[in-house]
Motif scaffolding. Structure first.
Motif, PDB file in Angstrom:
ATOM      1  N   GLU A  70     -25.831  39.911  29.512  1.00  0.00           N
ATOM      2  CA  GLU A  70     -24.820  40.910  29.836  1.00  0.00           C
ATOM      3  C   GLU A  70     -24.831  41.999  28.768  1.00  0.00           C
ATOM      4  O   GLU A  70     -24.903  41.701  27.573  1.00  0.00           O
ATOM      5  N   ILE A  71     -24.735  43.241  29.216  1.00  0.00           N
ATOM      6  CA  ILE A  71     -24.674  44.363  28.283  1.00  0.00           C
ATOM      7  C   ILE A  71     -23.484  45.244  28.630  1.00  0.00           C
ATOM      8  O   ILE A  71     -23.306  45.630  29.796  1.00  0.00           O
ATOM      9  N   ASP A  72     -22.665  45.539  27.628  1.00  0.00           N
ATOM     10  CA  ASP A  72     -21.642  46.578  27.744  1.00  0.00           C
ATOM     11  C   ASP A  72     -22.251  47.856  27.185  1.00  0.00           C
ATOM     12  O   ASP A  72     -22.597  47.918  25.998  1.00  0.00           O
ATOM     13  N   SER A  73     -22.385  48.859  28.035  1.00  0.00           N
ATOM     14  CA  SER A  73     -23.231  49.997  27.688  1.00  0.00           C
ATOM     15  C   SER A  73     -22.487  51.256  27.286  1.00  0.00           C
ATOM     16  O   SER A  73     -23.124  52.303  27.098  1.00  0.00           O
ATOM     17  N   ILE A  93     -32.888  44.026  36.701  1.00  0.00           N
ATOM     18  CA  ILE A  93     -31.853  44.855  36.079  1.00  0.00           C
ATOM     19  C   ILE A  93     -30.814  45.194  37.136  1.00  0.00           C
ATOM     20  O   ILE A  93     -31.119  45.911  38.099  1.00  0.00           O
ATOM     21  N   ASP A  94     -29.609  44.693  36.971  1.00  0.00           N
ATOM     22  CA  ASP A  94     -28.500  44.993  37.869  1.00  0.00           C
ATOM     23  C   ASP A  94     -27.451  45.803  37.114  1.00  0.00           C
ATOM     24  O   ASP A  94     -27.022  45.402  36.020  1.00  0.00           O
ATOM     25  N   ILE A  95     -27.039  46.924  37.683  1.00  0.00           N
ATOM     26  CA  ILE A  95     -25.902  47.686  37.170  1.00  0.00           C
ATOM     27  C   ILE A  95     -24.671  47.204  37.932  1.00  0.00           C
ATOM     28  O   ILE A  95     -24.649  47.255  39.162  1.00  0.00           O
ATOM     29  N   THR A  96     -23.674  46.724  37.203  1.00  0.00           N
ATOM     30  CA  THR A  96     -22.592  45.982  37.851  1.00  0.00           C
ATOM     31  C   THR A  96     -21.209  46.538  37.532  1.00  0.00           C
ATOM     32  O   THR A  96     -21.010  47.303  36.581  1.00  0.00           O
ATOM     33  N   SER A  97     -20.259  46.099  38.334  1.00  0.00           N
ATOM     34  CA  SER A  97     -18.845  46.322  38.048  1.00  0.00           C
ATOM     35  C   SER A  97     -18.318  45.128  37.262  1.00  0.00           C
ATOM     36  O   SER A  97     -19.029  44.155  37.022  1.00  0.00           O
ATOM     37  N   GLY A  98     -17.045  45.196  36.879  1.00  0.00           N
ATOM     38  CA  GLY A  98     -16.431  44.041  36.234  1.00  0.00           C
ATOM     39  C   GLY A  98     -16.604  44.032  34.736  1.00  0.00           C
ATOM     40  O   GLY A  98     -16.646  45.078  34.090  1.00  0.00           O
ATOM     41  N   GLY A  99     -16.748  42.845  34.167  1.00  0.00           N
ATOM     42  CA  GLY A  99     -16.706  42.674  32.727  1.00  0.00           C
ATOM     43  C   GLY A  99     -17.990  42.959  32.000  1.00  0.00           C
ATOM     44  O   GLY A  99     -18.100  42.687  30.801  1.00  0.00           O
ATOM     45  N   TRP A 237     -22.472  38.641  41.556  1.00  0.00           N
ATOM     46  CA  TRP A 237     -22.686  37.506  40.655  1.00  0.00           C
ATOM     47  C   TRP A 237     -21.355  36.804  40.411  1.00  0.00           C
ATOM     48  O   TRP A 237     -20.328  37.464  40.230  1.00  0.00           O
ATOM     49  N   PHE A 238     -21.380  35.466  40.389  1.00  0.00           N
ATOM     50  CA  PHE A 238     -20.199  34.667  40.087  1.00  0.00           C
ATOM     51  C   PHE A 238     -20.489  33.805  38.853  1.00  0.00           C
ATOM     52  O   PHE A 238     -21.559  33.195  38.745  1.00  0.00           O
ATOM     53  N   PHE A 239     -19.517  33.774  37.950  1.00  0.00           N
ATOM     54  CA  PHE A 239     -19.603  32.948  36.746  1.00  0.00           C
ATOM     55  C   PHE A 239     -18.651  31.769  36.939  1.00  0.00           C
ATOM     56  O   PHE A 239     -17.442  31.965  37.108  1.00  0.00           O
ATOM     57  N   GLN A 299     -14.243  26.023  38.758  1.00  0.00           N
ATOM     58  CA  GLN A 299     -13.378  27.139  38.368  1.00  0.00           C
ATOM     59  C   GLN A 299     -14.195  28.422  38.352  1.00  0.00           C
ATOM     60  O   GLN A 299     -15.240  28.499  37.698  1.00  0.00           O
ATOM     61  N   ILE A 300     -13.748  29.435  39.102  1.00  0.00           N
ATOM     62  CA  ILE A 300     -14.414  30.734  39.096  1.00  0.00           C
ATOM     63  C   ILE A 300     -13.862  31.531  37.922  1.00  0.00           C
ATOM     64  O   ILE A 300     -12.712  31.971  37.934  1.00  0.00           O
ATOM     65  N   VAL A 301     -14.684  31.717  36.917  1.00  0.00           N
ATOM     66  CA  VAL A 301     -14.264  32.359  35.676  1.00  0.00           C
ATOM     67  C   VAL A 301     -14.292  33.881  35.807  1.00  0.00           C
ATOM     68  O   VAL A 301     -13.398  34.583  35.328  1.00  0.00           O
ATOM     69  N   ASP A 302     -15.310  34.405  36.471  1.00  0.00           N
ATOM     70  CA  ASP A 302     -15.457  35.851  36.571  1.00  0.00           C
ATOM     71  C   ASP A 302     -16.410  36.148  37.706  1.00  0.00           C
ATOM     72  O   ASP A 302     -17.122  35.267  38.214  1.00  0.00           O
ATOM     73  N   ARG A 303     -16.422  37.428  38.110  1.00  0.00           N
ATOM     74  CA  ARG A 303     -17.351  37.866  39.121  1.00  0.00           C
ATOM     75  C   ARG A 303     -17.661  39.339  38.898  1.00  0.00           C
ATOM     76  O   ARG A 303     -16.861  40.080  38.313  1.00  0.00           O
ATOM     77  N   SER A 304     -18.843  39.772  39.354  1.00  0.00           N
ATOM     78  CA  SER A 304     -19.250  41.179  39.259  1.00  0.00           C
ATOM     79  C   SER A 304     -19.987  41.554  40.529  1.00  0.00           C
ATOM     80  O   SER A 304     -20.888  40.835  40.970  1.00  0.00           O
TER      81      SER A 304
END
Length: 331
Positions: A70-73, A93-99, A237-239, A299-304
């Motif tokens: 994961e990269i915060d850009s 390489i996926d450009i995503t929403s979310g965290g 993607w689901f975490f 438990q679904i922790v996060d999703r993007s």
């Protein structure tokens, strides 16, 4: 952004047939689909030449380490995606929403090389606020197994290769085998004569090498298509967090869901990460509800949700998700 290529039902059946058997002859595909082989070939050529569908190849390396990163850009996701597009180690390489702004799939031959890429290449990128790495410990499902569901089970069975005695297991590829793989990466359906011309090997030698590489499982052929043309245009993607003792049972159950593209067990707080293709954005919540109902221990922790994929398993894509070129992965 250009619109996705429109696939009619015949196109979808052709693509599904090549997902099952990527190098099936046009005569075989035509016989199963009830279509003239020349028509089948023309359909595929239109999709391939337009970048809407393709067949690529990669070395199967089950012991080679890889990671999701994961990269915060800081608002520079497209710049970073373009910078990494030609890196052999950066497979997807996926450009995503979310965290996170970017989610990368990074491959390598050894743990030392993976570490060097993560710390040296990714760690030194400008405009990054954070880089988080998830080392993959087990692959439960991967995109090569995903199907369009355009064929019946009977049709699918007619396309499957008959079982053959396993080839003698060997590690790695020799120079001739690597040459064949390098040619297949760019077109997994290239005729034997073309492969021979590209590699400088004789046609019979190429046929023997290709048969051995595929039968031994050391090379995987993968038929892909533009996500927007698939009928499943929403990519997410689901975490997940599952009890460690139950992960071995839960992960395959997740992998059996029709929406699933990828399920990975990882070393981290979210010990399962999965990728899905969905028909509508509202299906993200529907799938979450189904998982919570059927697998209450998960438990679904996060999703993007993926806003754009610029590279998928070595294939560089344009803004509409069409194939531009292929960068062989380092595996």
């Amino acid at each position: 952004m250009q619109d996705p290529v429109a696939l009619d039902e015949v196109d979808r059946r052709v693509v599904h047939a090549l997902q099952v058997s990527p190098r099936a002859s046009w005569s075989q595909v035509g016989a199963v689909l009830g279509i003239d082989p020349v028509t089948v070939a023309r359909r595929w050529e239109r999709l391939r030449d337009g970048g809407a569908a393709w067949v690529t190849a990669y070395a199967a390396a089950p012991r080679s380490p890889f990671a999701l990163v994961e990269i915060d850009s800081a608002g520079h996701s497209q710049d970073i995606a373009a910078l990494l597009a030609d890196d052999p180690q950066c497979a997807t390489i996926d450009i995503t929403s979310g965290g996170r702004d970017l989610l990368l799939t990074v491959t390598s031959r050894t743990m030392a090389e993976l570490t060097e890429y993560l710390l040296g290449r990714l760690g030194a990128l400008a405009h990054t606020r954070a880089v988080r790495t998830h080392l993959v410990t087990r692959v439960i499902a991967e995109g090569a197994s995903w199907r369009l569901a355009a064929l019946t089970e009977t049709e699918t069975a007619r396309l499957r290769e008959p079982p053959m005695p396993p080839a003698r297991a060997r590690a790695g590829l020799n120079a001739d085998e690597q040459a064949v793989l390098d040619a297949l990466v760019h077109d997994g359906r290239a005729p034997t004569a073309d492969l021979a011309a590209r590699t400088g090997l004789g046609p019979r030698r190429v046929r023997d090498l290709l048969r051995d590489l595929l039968r031994s499982g050391r090379v995987t052929l993968r038929t892909e298509l533009q996500a927007g043309s698939s009928g499943w245009p929403i990519y997410a993607w689901f975490f997940l967090r599952t009890p460690a003792a139950a992960a071995a049972v839960i992960s395959p159950r997740l992998g059996s869901l029709p929406e699933i593209r990828t399920v990975l067990e990882i070393a981290g707080p979210s010990n399962v990460i999965m990728a899905v293709w969905l028909r509508e954005l509202t299906d993200v919540g529907r799938l979450e509800a189904a998982i919570e109902s059927q697998l209450p221990e998960v438990q679904i922790v996060d999703r993007s949700v993926v806003l754009r994929t610029t590279k998928r398993v070595g294939v560089v894509l344009d803004s509409a998700g069409r194939r531009l070129r292929t960068v062989p992965m380092q595996r």
